[in-house]
Design a protein around this motif. Structure first.
Motif, mmCIF file in Angstrom:
data_model
loop_
_atom_site.group_PDB
_atom_site.id
_atom_site.type_symbol
_atom_site.label_atom_id
_atom_site.label_comp_id
_atom_site.label_asym_id
_atom_site.label_seq_id
_atom_site.Cartn_x
_atom_site.Cartn_y
_atom_site.Cartn_z
ATOM 1 N N ASN A 94 52.243 45.654 38.780
ATOM 2 C CA ASN A 94 51.214 46.200 37.892
ATOM 3 C C ASN A 94 49.842 46.286 38.575
ATOM 4 N N ALA A 95 49.841 46.229 39.917
ATOM 5 C CA ALA A 95 48.583 46.419 40.653
ATOM 6 C C ALA A 95 47.946 47.761 40.306
ATOM 7 N N THR A 96 48.774 48.701 39.844
ATOM 8 C CA THR A 96 48.305 50.054 39.541
ATOM 9 C C THR A 96 47.722 50.161 38.131
ATOM 10 N N PHE A 97 48.000 49.155 37.286
ATOM 11 C CA PHE A 97 47.589 49.261 35.881
ATOM 12 C C PHE A 97 46.061 49.181 35.761
ATOM 13 N N ILE A 98 45.548 49.857 34.741
ATOM 14 C CA ILE A 98 44.104 49.833 34.489
ATOM 15 C C ILE A 98 43.817 48.802 33.397
ATOM 16 N N VAL A 99 42.944 47.868 33.719
ATOM 17 C CA VAL A 99 42.639 46.786 32.787
ATOM 18 C C VAL A 99 41.455 47.201 31.902
ATOM 19 N N GLY A 100 41.544 46.851 30.625
ATOM 20 C CA GLY A 100 40.516 47.236 29.659
ATOM 21 C C GLY A 100 39.145 46.652 30.000
ATOM 22 N N LYS A 101 38.129 47.268 29.419
ATOM 23 C CA LYS A 101 36.735 46.906 29.748
ATOM 24 C C LYS A 101 36.354 45.491 29.285
ATOM 25 N N LYS A 102 37.081 44.983 28.307
ATOM 26 C CA LYS A 102 36.719 43.665 27.791
ATOM 27 C C LYS A 102 37.008 42.541 28.794
ATOM 28 N N PHE A 103 37.899 42.808 29.746
ATOM 29 C CA PHE A 103 38.215 41.762 30.710
ATOM 30 C C PHE A 103 37.041 41.544 31.661
ATOM 31 N N LYS A 104 36.611 40.280 31.747
ATOM 32 C CA LYS A 104 35.523 39.916 32.655
ATOM 33 C C LYS A 104 35.816 38.534 33.207
ATOM 34 N N PHE A 105 35.125 38.211 34.284
ATOM 35 C CA PHE A 105 35.223 36.864 34.837
ATOM 36 C C PHE A 105 33.839 36.447 35.303
ATOM 37 N N LYS A 106 33.377 35.293 34.815
ATOM 38 C CA LYS A 106 32.027 34.860 35.183
ATOM 39 C C LYS A 106 31.960 33.335 35.186
ATOM 40 N N ASP A 128 44.532 49.133 29.515
ATOM 41 C CA ASP A 128 44.228 50.411 28.869
ATOM 42 C C ASP A 128 45.525 51.199 28.723
ATOM 43 N N MET A 129 45.712 51.776 27.538
ATOM 44 C CA MET A 129 46.951 52.519 27.292
ATOM 45 C C MET A 129 46.662 54.017 27.218
ATOM 46 N N ARG A 145 38.980 49.683 38.106
ATOM 47 C CA ARG A 145 39.517 48.806 37.052
ATOM 48 C C ARG A 145 41.020 48.595 37.231
ATOM 49 N N SER A 146 41.574 49.035 38.361
ATOM 50 C CA SER A 146 42.998 48.773 38.612
ATOM 51 C C SER A 146 43.153 47.299 38.958
ATOM 52 N N VAL A 147 44.333 46.792 38.695
ATOM 53 C CA VAL A 147 44.587 45.369 38.948
ATOM 54 C C VAL A 147 44.311 45.016 40.411
ATOM 55 N N LEU A 148 44.708 45.891 41.327
ATOM 56 C CA LEU A 148 44.501 45.550 42.740
ATOM 57 C C LEU A 148 43.015 45.394 43.057
ATOM 58 N N GLN A 149 42.191 46.319 42.537
ATOM 59 C CA GLN A 149 40.754 46.238 42.835
ATOM 60 C C GLN A 149 40.125 45.028 42.151
ATOM 61 N N LEU A 150 40.591 44.707 40.951
ATOM 62 C CA LEU A 150 40.079 43.511 40.264
ATOM 63 C C LEU A 150 40.510 42.234 40.996
ATOM 64 N N LEU A 151 41.738 42.267 41.506
ATOM 65 C CA LEU A 151 42.253 41.128 42.284
ATOM 66 C C LEU A 151 41.399 40.913 43.525
ATOM 67 N N LYS A 152 41.088 42.025 44.184
ATOM 68 C CA LYS A 152 40.272 41.976 45.396
ATOM 69 C C LYS A 152 38.919 41.354 45.082
ATOM 70 N N LYS A 153 38.333 41.800 43.989
ATOM 71 C CA LYS A 153 37.016 41.296 43.587
ATOM 72 C C LYS A 153 37.106 39.808 43.227
ATOM 73 N N HIS A 154 38.151 39.461 42.499
ATOM 74 C CA HIS A 154 38.307 38.071 42.039
ATOM 75 C C HIS A 154 38.399 37.108 43.216
ATOM 76 N N PHE A 155 39.190 37.466 44.210
ATOM 77 C CA PHE A 155 39.412 36.545 45.325
ATOM 78 C C PHE A 155 38.449 36.762 46.485
ATOM 79 N N GLY A 628 48.480 38.725 34.988
ATOM 80 C CA GLY A 628 49.369 38.087 34.016
ATOM 81 C C GLY A 628 48.647 37.732 32.735
ATOM 82 N N PRO A 629 48.504 38.701 31.820
ATOM 83 C CA PRO A 629 47.679 38.459 30.641
ATOM 84 C C PRO A 629 48.310 37.528 29.604
#
Lengths: 808, 239
Positions: A94-106, A128-129, A145-155, A628-629
């Motif tokens: 699901n690295a390709t999936f687009i995650v909704g705008k509400k997801f944040k990490f701070k 996002d559906m 907002r793809s999982v891969l780009q969010l993963l990259k940012k997270h780590f 993994g939501p």
């Protein structure tokens, strides 16, 4: 294990982290060494240099409880250097999936955190559906907002300098290990992980494994021969007992334990049956009602039918939002809320975290039944150290069980192989097989309910309880019940079946009550062809990778490597032609039993095949979850410190410990972090010479000869600091208890350098208890461990806590 | 048939299955031990312990190493102990296997002399003066089984077969080991039936890993005894 023991030999790189396989799974080294002889690299990462490390090509230490930091650095390395398997990641995860705008990490917290209740609102992590209700995807992986780009940012924060400051692992070792392991991302290479309790027994246990699963997905190692995520189970049948719902939150076959809000069978099935709108998603769990109804038919037989919801209301429900894990049960027992306790084949007086609390809790019981081979510290708690027997009201009964070789039955090993065992000698003395004991008990309870009906007698009165032949427990009858029967003459998938015959596989189970199956996952294990688990065929599969499909039986449907549809490219051709698992001939799959028989995603000419299904058939959307939501503590792993740790703050964020981990607040639940009275990190483990709490090994003179006493391993540096000589007795203490032990001063333990801070760690085995050896001086390490646990599973955090060590 | 072992220490994980299997097959009692600040236990070979996995922690070329050495009798091709005893009713070489066998008749001998004659410091004295050590599981071997220690080994560290096969296997293992351990070597392969392979200088593993003095030089005492042997044989026959 997603793979199996023999398959380790197919690996190009073996990471042993969170386990000590050479000592606790010694036979695994047959295959580890075979892999090494074929050129594989063995990497050992452990706080202490172990017998596993002694055979490794690379060894590096890390401080207990910092595995996510270590592995998070590897994720960063893989993404920064673009070493991931692009085609695999883009098609199967699901690295390709687009995650909704509400997801944040701070600041160490994901969006949706409810501080008061220490839990997340997971709806904020939704994908996002599109207009059809299918997750939006970007197969190019470039969408921010793809999982891969969010993963990259997270780590991105997990640079080697910071990781090293947290883990204490030298930076150069980190880089070397990252580079070596990441090479398995090349097409045709496979890396594997062998982990055990060193990863699970943490407040971040689930996320430790999630972090590695992400690495395995990025590198395209899931489904591959020599790859996978491999949990080495600590007992011969832990896998089997988990499959058959040893744990409170599941029914057999990983069905959900119903919540009180699931007020009818229809409501229960609706709640737990996932629905996908993607025509390419197999969404295997859509079959959920077939499995739940078949299980109820197996439990209640003819008494269950559509008119009474197949007996659904007779089974207990758990309160919504409430946990009933080991830690919770002992907490309520400690508070006097439990009257009776069956301790069956276990020894919580020694095996449970914060064992002093468990021992005190047992004194609050009216009665306890201890079923075991020998008297143990649990059954004898009332005469244990510091206990006055005249003050204990608990009545204790001992039921002697026979040993495994004295009874028929199956065990399921780590590799999911269900293997039948025949009875050797007859049970000794008045000991009985566990099956006989539980049958007798059930019959007695049924008699009592019949004679003097109590409240809510239906579950007992209606229970199908017919597994005796000539008065003796019959393991074959139970095994057949677990597989399941056709209960009526039916036609399923175009085939006719007679009532009373065994169901050939779970694909033929039905939700209308015409089939039974005690555990859908084992449907196919005992069929009209016979007892599949008793097979001992020595022939390998055509791919010659050591699957041995005719030896024993493996769930599901004898598939030896699960997720194997990801071992091929979208046209169905193996990523690794040498160690291929399955391949598409143009007409069918060959090799291992494929994860579903659908044709590949693409036809030979490269056109999408509408009859195909996505590779990860057990996931709602057909893709493996890098994001993994569903997890309690966040859709991405994040480093948090253990409940008790040696650093004032988490160097990664403002959030020191896992904000969703359970913390108990009673008087027996003391804990303290960064407390100068308890300055040393401690961990617990096992040695090859003993097993679990030692009930079966402390009575063996040969084993006691080799490991006669409780010990604590420590570095030479710490021993100098504390003026402790090798071999002398010392006292190890935590806020919860103390244990005497022999100091084992060794160069195999080294102090950790966390930036400018030096941190010492010690380690203790948990095999001992006061009953044996007879000196009574060798006690359990669990007198020290804290009763907190993982946020998802609530497994106790016995692998990282704080102690002091002093001369005895 | 001449039999031999190959003990590849580079594959040993010190699971100590061999140590237990040996005791179990020979029905030897467990010793009362204490933890002496080491995993190795018992501390040494004894009348009741024929097989012992020795464990040493060494830093070699800056790297931590935990070295395991499953010690046992080497079943020498020309056993100095047998020569020293000079009495085949006490110590003899089994012709079918090459196993060097001690009998109850070792009781009458000067135990220290026999042990000192052993280049590997193996034989141990019992309470009544009898000597004991590994017997190659001769009863198993003569019935076509592998010695108990070999049968139980999960990793391929312990191997057993004809001498020819073991020498050839030893050379293959040595070539393999040298890829990782340039100083790997077979220990005294020409003199013993239990051929160890070590990854490092054998002295790191155990002081008696290789023959003491580094050779099989016959002591003056043994030479004298060999000269006298025909005579003592004759005398014993006369008596």
């Amino acid at each position: 294990m997603t793979n199996h023991w023999i398959d380790i030999k197919n690996s190009d790189c073996i990471l042993i982290m969170g386990s000590n396989a050479a000592e606790n799974h010694p036979i695994s080294f047959k295959y580890v060494i075979e892999a090494q002889q074929k050129g594989a690299t063995l990497i050992s990462v452990d706080p202490r240099f172990t017998r596993t490390s002694s055979k490794a090509d690379m060894y590096s230490p890390l401080r207990s409880g910092t595995d996510i930091a270590f592995l998070g650095g590897m994720i960063k390395y893989i993404i920064d250097n673009q070493l991931y398997h692009q085609e695999y990641v883009a098609n199967y995860t699901n690295a390709t999936f687009i995650v909704g705008k509400k997801f944040k990490f701070k600041d160490g917290l994901f969006s949706g955190f409810d501080a008061k209740n220490r839990k997340y609102d997971k709806s904020q992590w939704a994908f996002d559906m599109d207009k059809n209700g299918v997750p939006k995807m970007d197969r190019s992986l470039k969408n921010s907002r793809s999982v891969l780009q969010l993963l990259k940012k997270h780590f991105n924060r997990y640079n080697t300098k910071l990781v090293s400051q947290i883990t204490g692992t030298p930076e150069k070792d980190l880089k070397k290990i990252y580079k070596t392991y990441a090479e398995t991302g090349k097409v045709g290479k496979a890396g594997t992980i062998m982990y055990a309790m060193g990863w699970t027994q943490h407040t971040v246990g689930t996320q430790n494994i999630r972090t590695m699963a992400i690495i395995q997905l990025l590198l395209g190692n899931m489904g591959m021969a020599g790859g996978g995520v491999n949990a080495l189970r600590g007992e011969s049948n832990v896998q089997g007992s988990t499959d058959h719902c040893l744990l409170w939150h599941i029914w057999p076959g990983y069905l959900k334990t119903p919540r009180s809000s699931n007020t009818s069978l229809a409501a229960y099935n609706k709640k737990w049956t996932p629905a996908s709108k993607d025509p390419l998603s197999a969404n295997w769990w859509q079959n959920y009602p077939k499995y739940s109804v078949s299980m109820l038919k197996s439990f209640f037989g003819d008494n269950a039918d559509a008119s009474n919801d197949f007996g659904y209301s007779w089974l207990p429900k758990v309160d919504d939002g409430k946990a009933y894990s080991w830690l919770d049960l002992f907490d309520v027992m400690y508070n006097g809320e439990i009257k009776g306790f069956f301790a069956w084949g276990q020894n919580p007086a020694c095996s449970g975290a914060n064992a002093n609390k468990n021992r005190q809790a047992m004194a609050k019981l009216d009665w306890m039944v201890n079923t075991n081979l020998f008297e143990n510290e649990t059954g004898a708690f009332w005469k244990g150290p510091g206990v006055d027997p005249t003050k204990v009201k608990t009545e204790v009964f001992f039921l002697p069980a026979c040993v495994s070789v004295e009874k028929d039955g199956s065990i399921t090993n780590s590799g999911r192989w269900m293997q039948w065992r025949y009875q050797g000698p007859k049970p000794l003395g008045n000991s009985l097989p566990d099956g006989q004991i539980i049958m007798n008990l059930g019959n007695k309870i049924k008699e009592l309910y019949a004679a003097q009906p109590g409240a809510f007698k239906e579950p007992i009165a209606n229970l199908k309880w017919d597994y005796l032949s000539n008065g003796e427990y019959n393991a074959h009858m139970v095994a057949k019940e677990i597989n399941g029967y056709f209960l009526k003459d039916v036609t399923v998938r175009g085939k006719d079946f007679k009532a009373g015959t065994l169901v050939p596989s779970f694909a033929f189970l039905l939700a209308d009550g015409s089939t039974s199956s005690g555990n859908w996952l084992y449907c196919n294990s005992y069929t009209e062809k016979g007892n599949m688990a008793a097979r001992r065929g020595q022939k390998d599969a055509p791919n010659n990778i050591g699957l041995y499909p005719e030896f024993s039986w493996c769930w599901p449907v004898n598939r030896r490597i699960i997720y194997n549809r990801a071992s091929v490219d979208p046209k169905g051709q193996p990523w690794d032609n040498a160690n291929w698992v399955i391949r598409w001939t143009g007409k069918k799959w060959e090799g291992d039993v494929p994860d579903g028989g659908w044709p590949p995603l693409l036809s030979a000419d490269g056109k999408p095949n509408p009859k195909s299904k996505h590779a990860f058939i057990m996931r709602k959307h057909g893709h493996a979850q890098i994001f993994g939501p569903g997890r309690a503590d966040g859709p991405f792993p994040e480093h948090y410190e253990p409940l008790e740790c040696p650093v004032e703050r988490n160097y990664m964020s403002k959030q020191r410990m896992n904000p969703t981990a359970p913390v108990y607040g009673g008087t027996a639940d003391d804990w303290a972090t960064c407390d100068p009275r308890y300055p040393y990190v401690a961990t617990t483990y096992r040695v090859v010479e003993h097993w679990q709490t030692g009930v079966m090994t402390r009575y063996q003179p040969y084993l006691l000869e080799m490991q006669p006493q409780m010990f604590v391993e420590m570095s030479k540096e710490l021993a100098r600091l504390k003026d402790i000589r090798n071999g002398e007795r010392v006292m190890v203490s935590s806020l919860r208890g103390k244990v005497e032990a022999t100091a084992l001063v060794t160069a195999r333990f080294k102090p950790f350098k966390l930036g400018k801070l030096t941190v010492h760690q010690v380690g203790l085995p948990w095999h001992f208890g006061w009953i044996k050896p007879l000196s009574g001086m060798e006690e359990s390490a669990n007198l020290l461990t804290p009763n907190t646990g993982d946020a998802n599973t609530r497994i106790p955090e016995t692998k990282a806590f704080m102690v002091n060590v002093t001369k005895a | 048939m001449s039999m031999s072992f190959l003990v590849d220490t580079t594959l040993c994980t010190a699971c100590r299955g061999c140590q237990v299997a040996c005791k179990q097959w020979h029905d030897l009692p467990a010793e009362e031990t204490t933890n002496r600040g080491s995993y190795q236990n018992p501390a040494d070979l004894s009348f009741d312990t024929y097989k012992l996995v020795r464990m040493k922690e060494e830093v070699i070329d800056g790297q931590m190493r935990w070295l395991f050495f499953p010690d046992q009798c080497r079943h020498c091709l020309e056993p100095p102990c047998q020569d020293t005893a000079g009495d085949e009713s006490a110590i003899f070489t089994d012709a079918s296997s090459g196993a060097v066998i001690y009998t109850a008749n070792t009781k009458g001998f000067d135990a220290a002399e026999i042990t000192e004659s052993c280049p590997y410091n193996i034989p141990r004295k019992g309470p009544d003066g009898t000597l004991a050590k590994c017997d190659m599981c001769l009863d198993r071997v003569q019935n076509g089984l592998q010695p108990a220690c070999v049968k139980t080994c999960p990793t391929g560290a312990m191997n057993f077969g004809t001498r020819e096969a073991m020498l050839s296997l030893g050379n293959r293992h040595l070539a393999e080991a040298k890829k990782k351990f340039p100083k790997a070597q077979l220990l005294d392969p020409g003199d013993v039936r239990v051929i160890f392979l070590t990854g490092f200088d054998p002295n790191y593993y155990h002081e008696n890993a290789i023959a003491s003095g580094g050779s099989f030089d016959v002591t003056r005492q043994v030479a004298l005894r060999r000269m006298l042997r025909p005579l003592t044989g004759l005398i014993s026959q006369l008596l």
